[in-house]
Design a protein around this motif. Structure first.
Motif, short mmCIF file in Angstrom:
data_model
loop_
_atom_site.label_atom_id
_atom_site.label_comp_id
_atom_site.label_asym_id
_atom_site.label_seq_id
_atom_site.Cartn_x
_atom_site.Cartn_y
_atom_site.Cartn_z
N GLN A 160 32.55 26.04 32.60
CA GLN A 160 33.83 25.58 32.06
C GLN A 160 35.06 26.31 32.62
O GLN A 160 36.18 25.86 32.41
CB GLN A 160 33.84 25.72 30.54
N ALA A 161 34.82 27.43 33.31
CA ALA A 161 35.97 28.22 33.78
C ALA A 161 36.74 27.48 34.87
O ALA A 161 36.16 26.82 35.72
CB ALA A 161 35.48 29.56 34.32
N GLU A 162 38.04 27.57 34.81
CA GLU A 162 38.90 26.95 35.82
C GLU A 162 39.61 28.04 36.62
O GLU A 162 39.70 27.97 37.83
CB GLU A 162 39.92 26.04 35.11
N THR A 163 40.11 29.05 35.92
CA THR A 163 40.78 30.17 36.60
C THR A 163 40.45 31.49 35.91
O THR A 163 40.04 31.51 34.75
CB THR A 163 42.32 30.04 36.56
N VAL A 164 40.65 32.58 36.66
CA VAL A 164 40.60 33.92 36.08
C VAL A 164 41.93 34.57 36.42
O VAL A 164 42.34 34.56 37.58
CB VAL A 164 39.43 34.76 36.63
N VAL A 165 42.61 35.08 35.40
CA VAL A 165 43.90 35.72 35.63
C VAL A 165 43.85 37.17 35.16
O VAL A 165 43.02 37.54 34.34
CB VAL A 165 45.06 34.97 34.92
N ASN A 170 50.33 48.10 33.40
CA ASN A 170 51.73 48.51 33.46
C ASN A 170 52.62 47.41 34.03
O ASN A 170 53.49 47.64 34.84
CB ASN A 170 51.89 49.81 34.25
N GLY A 171 52.35 46.18 33.59
CA GLY A 171 53.18 45.04 34.00
C GLY A 171 52.99 43.92 33.00
O GLY A 171 52.11 44.02 32.14
N ASP A 172 53.80 42.88 33.08
CA ASP A 172 53.57 41.78 32.15
C ASP A 172 53.37 40.44 32.87
O ASP A 172 53.39 39.39 32.27
CB ASP A 172 54.68 41.69 31.08
N SER A 201 44.86 50.73 39.50
CA SER A 201 45.64 49.50 39.43
C SER A 201 44.83 48.31 38.89
O SER A 201 45.38 47.25 38.63
CB SER A 201 46.19 49.16 40.81
N ASP A 202 43.50 48.47 38.74
CA ASP A 202 42.66 47.39 38.21
C ASP A 202 42.58 47.44 36.68
O ASP A 202 41.91 46.61 36.06
CB ASP A 202 41.24 47.47 38.79
N GLU A 203 43.23 48.45 36.09
CA GLU A 203 43.22 48.55 34.63
C GLU A 203 44.14 47.48 34.05
O GLU A 203 45.24 47.27 34.55
CB GLU A 203 43.71 49.95 34.23
N GLY A 204 43.67 46.81 33.00
CA GLY A 204 44.48 45.77 32.37
C GLY A 204 43.63 44.74 31.66
O GLY A 204 42.52 45.03 31.23
N ILE A 205 44.17 43.52 31.54
CA ILE A 205 43.49 42.46 30.80
C ILE A 205 43.07 41.34 31.76
O ILE A 205 43.87 40.88 32.57
CB ILE A 205 44.40 41.89 29.69
N TYR A 206 41.80 40.94 31.66
CA TYR A 206 41.25 39.85 32.47
C TYR A 206 40.98 38.67 31.55
O TYR A 206 40.36 38.85 30.51
CB TYR A 206 39.97 40.29 33.16
#
Ligand SMILES: *[C@@H]1O[C@H](CO)[C@@H](O)[C@H](O)[C@H]1NC(C)=O
Length: 265
Positions: A160-165, A170-172, A201-206
């Motif tokens: 069902q996945a279409e994209t991964v963002v 440290n950004g929005d 820099s790979d730290e964040g939300i997937y």
């Protein structure tokens, strides 16, 4: 006398209960939940309806609007929206268990399902209500800690996945990492996205997002520095020191006791 009235009342209550269950589909709703892309079993039993136990059971599952699944012996029907995803196994059904199996659950599957038993001959068919099940569909949420330099693997839920963002901690801004059918900048292995040699820099939300723009999964990733080797050595040294002391110590009090014993004599 008293027990007789009691019994009569129990009978009346039992009868009322039977009538209610029989007449109102919503009187016995069972709640069940599943995460999107996983499987769900909507529980149901028709075994107590003994009036049909001798025949091949004919079962129908529907939502409030549409038919979902039907089975009579080996013959089955799956609605288009449930193609290759819905089943009531024949062998289990024959034993009185009419639970509906749904696989690759979608957000659009959420809702109320009803199970009916169809009895009687052609021309005088009757539907007996068996069970209502309310299915809730949830997205996946998790947090992960990855050591710097290691690989980060993310489930793609590819059906069902279409994209991964990705949104850096440290950004929005949301940046696209993967899109169905496109050549990906990120490695894909066994239905998973692999981000190698993870850095700060790979730290964040997937987020894995479906074709409707709904979030299938959210993974919060924090990146950790690898443990410093000097500290580990220190701990190891201390442990080996303690263990050597521990090995010698039993002889120490024993010798001391012996001297004390001789002294006292
Ligand atoms: C009915 O069958 C399903 C699998 O088809 C199973 O998960 C469930 O436990 C069964 N229910 C009973 C009461 O045996």
């Amino acid at each position: 006398m008293e027990t007789r009235t009691k019994r009569a009342w129990m009978f009346v209550y039992g009868f009322l209960e039977l009538v209610c269950v029989g007449s109102s589909p919503l009187s016995s709703v069972v709640f069940t939940r599943s995460e999107v892309c996983q499987e769900a079993v909507l529980p149901c039993e028709w075994g107590s309806h003994s009036e049909v136990s001798s025949e091949t059971p004919y079962i129908q599952w529907q939502t409030l609007r549409n038919m979902v699944f039907e089975r009579m012996g080996p013959a089955k029907f799956q609605a288009e929206a449930y193609q290759n995803r819905a089943d009531v196994p024949e062998a289990v059904l024959a034993k009185g268990n009419c639970s509906l199996h749904l696989s690759d659950i979608r957000f659009s599957d959420a809702g109320i399902y009803e199970c009916y038993l169809v009895v009687g001959k052609t021309g005088s068919k009757q539907r007996i209500f068996i069970q209502s099940v309310q299915l809730s569909v949830l997205d996946h949420k998790s947090t992960r800690v990855v050591e710097m330099g290691k690989d980060l693997t993310l489930d793609l839920y590819k059906s069902q996945a279409e994209t991964v963002v990705f949104q850096s901690s440290n950004g929005d801004e949301w940046r696209e990492l993967w899109r169905r059918g496109d050549r990906s900048r990120v490695e894909e292995r066994d239905g998973k996205l692999v981000i190698g040699n993870v850095g700060a820099s790979d730290e964040g939300i997937y987020r894995v997002i479906d074709g409707e723009g709904l979030t299938i999964s959210t993974v919060k990733v924090s990146v950790q520095e690898p443990p410093r080797p000097t500290r580990t050595n220190l701990v190891e040294k201390r442990v080996s020191f303690e263990s050597s002391v521990g090995m010698n110590s039993p002889s120490l009090p024993l010798g001391f006791l012996l001297i004390m014993f001789l002294y006292l004599l």
